[in-house]
Design a protein around this motif. Sequence first.
Motif, PDB file in Angstrom:
ATOM      1  N   ILE A 181      37.899  38.042  73.470  1.00  0.00           N
ATOM      2  CA  ILE A 181      37.976  36.589  73.246  1.00  0.00           C
ATOM      3  C   ILE A 181      39.323  36.169  72.679  1.00  0.00           C
ATOM      4  O   ILE A 181      39.629  34.991  72.598  1.00  0.00           O
TER       5      ILE A 181
ATOM      6  N   ARG B 296      36.140  29.565  69.798  1.00  0.00           N
ATOM      7  CA  ARG B 296      35.576  29.492  71.146  1.00  0.00           C
ATOM      8  C   ARG B 296      34.478  28.436  71.215  1.00  0.00           C
ATOM      9  O   ARG B 296      34.342  27.743  72.221  1.00  0.00           O
TER      10      ARG B 296
ATOM     11  N   LEU C 161      33.988  25.705  69.241  1.00  0.00           N
ATOM     12  CA  LEU C 161      34.276  24.487  68.475  1.00  0.00           C
ATOM     13  C   LEU C 161      33.307  23.374  68.855  1.00  0.00           C
ATOM     14  O   LEU C 161      32.885  22.578  68.015  1.00  0.00           O
ATOM     15  N   ALA C 162      32.956  23.308  70.131  1.00  0.00           N
ATOM     16  CA  ALA C 162      32.093  22.214  70.619  1.00  0.00           C
ATOM     17  C   ALA C 162      30.655  22.393  70.151  1.00  0.00           C
ATOM     18  O   ALA C 162      29.926  21.413  70.002  1.00  0.00           O
TER      19      ALA C 162
ATOM     20  N   GLY D  81      28.309  32.216  76.981  1.00  0.00           N
ATOM     21  CA  GLY D  81      29.686  31.706  76.934  1.00  0.00           C
ATOM     22  C   GLY D  81      30.682  32.712  76.386  1.00  0.00           C
ATOM     23  O   GLY D  81      31.761  32.346  75.932  1.00  0.00           O
TER      24      GLY D  81
ATOM     25  N   LEU E  75      46.576  26.217  73.826  1.00  0.00           N
ATOM     26  CA  LEU E  75      45.144  26.421  74.082  1.00  0.00           C
ATOM     27  C   LEU E  75      44.521  27.456  73.141  1.00  0.00           C
ATOM     28  O   LEU E  75      43.329  27.409  72.877  1.00  0.00           O
ATOM     29  N   ARG E  76      45.327  28.380  72.651  1.00  0.00           N
ATOM     30  CA  ARG E  76      44.746  29.445  71.819  1.00  0.00           C
ATOM     31  C   ARG E  76      44.356  28.980  70.425  1.00  0.00           C
ATOM     32  O   ARG E  76      43.534  29.622  69.778  1.00  0.00           O
ATOM     33  N   PHE E  77      44.979  27.925  69.948  1.00  0.00           N
ATOM     34  CA  PHE E  77      44.819  27.586  68.529  1.00  0.00           C
ATOM     35  C   PHE E  77      44.148  26.234  68.333  1.00  0.00           C
ATOM     36  O   PHE E  77      44.652  25.363  67.630  1.00  0.00           O
ATOM     37  N   ALA E  78      43.003  26.072  68.964  1.00  0.00           N
ATOM     38  CA  ALA E  78      42.237  24.840  68.782  1.00  0.00           C
ATOM     39  C   ALA E  78      41.771  24.754  67.339  1.00  0.00           C
ATOM     40  O   ALA E  78      41.675  25.758  66.654  1.00  0.00           O
ATOM     41  N   GLY E  79      41.499  23.524  66.920  1.00  0.00           N
ATOM     42  CA  GLY E  79      40.930  23.346  65.594  1.00  0.00           C
ATOM     43  C   GLY E  79      41.970  23.121  64.520  1.00  0.00           C
ATOM     44  O   GLY E  79      43.069  22.633  64.793  1.00  0.00           O
ATOM     45  N   PRO E  80      41.624  23.478  63.294  1.00  0.00           N
ATOM     46  CA  PRO E  80      42.486  23.150  62.150  1.00  0.00           C
ATOM     47  C   PRO E  80      43.782  23.943  62.173  1.00  0.00           C
ATOM     48  O   PRO E  80      43.901  24.945  62.874  1.00  0.00           O
ATOM     49  N   GLU E  81      44.749  23.474  61.415  1.00  0.00           N
ATOM     50  CA  GLU E  81      45.980  24.231  61.217  1.00  0.00           C
ATOM     51  C   GLU E  81      46.047  24.619  59.743  1.00  0.00           C
ATOM     52  O   GLU E  81      45.517  23.939  58.875  1.00  0.00           O
TER      53      GLU E  81
END
Lengths: 556, 556
Positions: free
Chosen positions: A402, A440, A442-443, A467, A504-510
């Motif tokens: 993943i 992966r 997040l949704a 998934g 695309l690899r780092f969705a979400g918070p920083e």
Amino acid sequence: MAELSKVPAAPVRFETHPSRYKHIKLSFDGAIARLALDVVEDKPLVEGYVLKQNSYDLGVDVELADAVNRMRFEHPEVRAVLVVSNQPKVFCAGANIYMLGSSTHAFKVNFCKFTNETRLALEQACTESGQHYIAALNGVAAGGGYELALACEHIVLCDDGSSAVSFPETPLLAVLPGTGGLTRLVDKRKVRRDLADVFSTLAEGIRGKRAKQWGLVDEVVPKSKFDEAVLLRAKAFVDATPERKGPGVTLPALEPRRWEEGGRIGVDYRYVSLVAHHEDRLAELTILGPEGDPPGSAEALRKQGAEAWHLRMARELDDALCDLRFNHPQVGLVVLRTRGDGQAVRRFDDALLSLAESDWFAKEIVLMVKRTFKRLDLTAKSFFAILDPGSCFAGTLFELAIAADRSFMKSGEEQAFVALSKMSFGPLPMSTGLTRLETRFLATPSKVAELEKETDFMDPEQALEHGLVTFTPDDIDWDDEIRIALEERASLSPDALTGMEANLRFAGPETMESKIFARLSAWQNWIFQRPNAVGDKGALKVYGKGEKAAFDLNRV
Amino acid sequence: MAELSKVPAAPVRFETHPSRYKHIKLSFDGAIARLALDVVEDKPLVEGYVLKQNSYDLGVDVELADAVNRMRFEHPEVRAVLVVSNQPKVFCAGANIYMLGSSTHAFKVNFCKFTNETRLALEQACTESGQHYIAALNGVAAGGGYELALACEHIVLCDDGSSAVSFPETPLLAVLPGTGGLTRLVDKRKVRRDLADVFSTLAEGIRGKRAKQWGLVDEVVPKSKFDEAVLLRAKAFVDATPERKGPGVTLPALEPRRWEEGGRIGVDYRYVSLVAHHEDRLAELTILGPEGDPPGSAEALRKQGAEAWHLRMARELDDALCDLRFNHPQVGLVVLRTRGDGQAVRRFDDALLSLAESDWFAKEIVLMVKRTFKRLDLTAKSFFAILDPGSCFAGTLFELAIAADRSFMKSGEEQAFVALSKMSFGPLPMSTGLTRLETRFLATPSKVAELEKETDFMDPEQALEHGLVTFTPDDIDWDDEIRIALEERASLSPDALTGMEANLRFAGPETMESKIFARLSAWQNWIFQRPNAVGDKGALKVYGKGEKAAFDLNRV
């Protein structure tokens, strides 16, 4: 200054040992270690520049990375590390400018990424391993020198009228303090942004009390009391930090076998092998799972030492990833495979995590795996995971599936299986702070909790339903589907893919960490291509030549 | 395709009106508006390319921005906006490729920034103003076309065997879907990153049920039921959204006076004036405070309409900022000044915020100020605020002082004063979600609470003590200190400053919005300089010429 060859002529090697260090001197006094920078001017990694003023190149940074990592394993008794300079009047002048000025764009970008990873590892030694780094600035800490100090937990500046901290990158070189500097200034030390703006445009930097007032350092101490104050601070860290029972675990050289044959360049470690096909722009990275039974006690684990599967595998993978980045620019796509017994991976995971609750060595191993997988996330190559029969994408190794940009799992007569383990749910977060499963899903965050109950191995149908994999071709489609996917990927612009994957690899918070690789590094990479920095009259090119940089004065 | 002049020959103007739209058709049916894209091929902003397939250039986007903004003020009755295409088989083909291929780097970067701001404004109309945008994809939505749909709250795709959503940027053009596309894919819609990877490399895109399964669209509807389904969805949004009492407030043209004299280019609005000195690479931006008494009721405010100080000031400032970005690339540094009565600013602030609790128009004004100040944060020029006697940096206008990269406040005999207001503590957050005061005092959050009690005007000593200004030169130093600061700033590399400011201004957390301008835009800007995209054989350059792009196949 002579123009250098565009890349180091020989492959860069990332393994070293204190006995072979040229620029760093490590010494130990009980719980306090001393990491002294004493860069030898005439021993650069590549001929053609001189490492004046304790400036560094990749060769120096490889030693630093080794020292920081090795200390966590070999010197558990260390609770404070003094980062000092053995050279008078200068702590560290940062990355060598002539080296930067003469390097290719790709080398600059990868050099900065590696040095950033090293600074973060140093920082995490403070927060995760109770090894507290103290920067003792007995001279000028300029640019990357101050950035190294910023990664330390505590900065002591000598108040001698000349010692200073500075970011001369923007005013003198038309680039950024990109080894975390700008980010750590406002995000870690939370220096007020207007003061940070003034500081970052002031070539000569800031000295004495003002440095303390602005939050640039933690202590300012007169020269006569400097050594004493630094030592006192180290002792305070030692006293406040729980002891870790020794002895340490020695990290021997990995001694991989390297080979070349018919256009393929390979390296075989014990659990990892890497084969690069430059013509196809592809590499195959294969990881073997563990065999037998996991160590059942801290003593048993200690007996395995550096041969413990998780540790050995992670050290090998880490080395292979650095090799890929620096020595195989031609490779755009990495095919990830595993071989072995997935059940064994899960047993080893459970055993290690159970020991890590109370044993520092087990915990260090988990942290090493975490760092290594982050290095993979940040590697600017496409990764496709191939989950075929005989593979063991379970637990720790399922993270690779993943972490990959996409995965193919073989269904049909002979099919693959995957499984999660406790490693999937927390110990190995990404630089954003999320686990790869959280990223992966997040949704549908509830999916992660649901999967935590899924303790069985999953066949392709189940894995797809959950998934966990991208595609599940059967016997008829398998070969063609993978071949076409590899060919298509290889046809795309490497640059566009690098940017796409970084998004695309780092969705979400920083986090501060992820911001360094996103906001800061991406802007630095942009600047590293601008004529104002790297053109014939760019500031980075003409520095030290007695010429003035010529700027295109338009703002973009 | 002919090579175009590097920048539009005439200055770009950002004011327009539906009566002058060339490409967008607005119509209204009660609470439902219809925003139809019908781009006229032969009316590009700059001669030399053809706007085929409902593709857009800056001219189209200026109309879109106007429509989205105007609807919030002039059509409060609207609660759902259908974004549709009037052209058969195509919804929107995205940013025009020939325009991008022939534009300067600076124009591309600024174009993308503006279009991103427009999409965010559209998104915020949904969340903040109860105007819900629905993308009705009756044809192909490619690249920027799909990015426009992603900014909408709901996406309906026609299942007719040819309508599709796609990101062909990476596979066909070697660039990124940089108008928020990659970020919205994984951060807003939370599409699984491996599916996002597949989607973003698939030039032909994804149709029908799969688009829904992957989370790329919200509804897939057969052609025969498409119009009905879209209308039903609009009605559902209308029913779920509180009504806003009309009538709307008309936004008349600003009609500024533009002049040129002795190397200076000026524009005088009512409350804002901008003077650009290209030779000095400097602009002066001066804002006048309000006069008299603020409107004491919603009716009184409605009577002022577009002449209300906050609204008029924000619209003028917004226009001036766009002017600065596109028409004054030579300007690197903007000197911010205010003139007027700080007490009046605070009275107007209090009155507006009090009305905004229940009056949609007052609330819209606050939102307009918020958007405008965000545009300033994101403008790639240095801003120095000059707080001199006669200035009125209070409340709303004090935001400008702390939005600036640094500030100079006159002390001594004739001194300046500053003050905060309720506007300082929440209504005007940055794109990170923090207020500018929260950003400034990241290190000491309690300071913000403390300042909330500080309701008096502060002299330079107090302002400095509170950390609200950077420097407070007195009569003796004032002129020299400012002159030197301006000269020094002008001597630095514009690119390095752009990168530095983009890092120092946005300390703290990131949001989807701020990630678009950091992670995504910075990478896109990098790619916009790479030969693989923009070199002679770069994909963006050769597109449509029947040539194949030639890539440097090395990864950086």
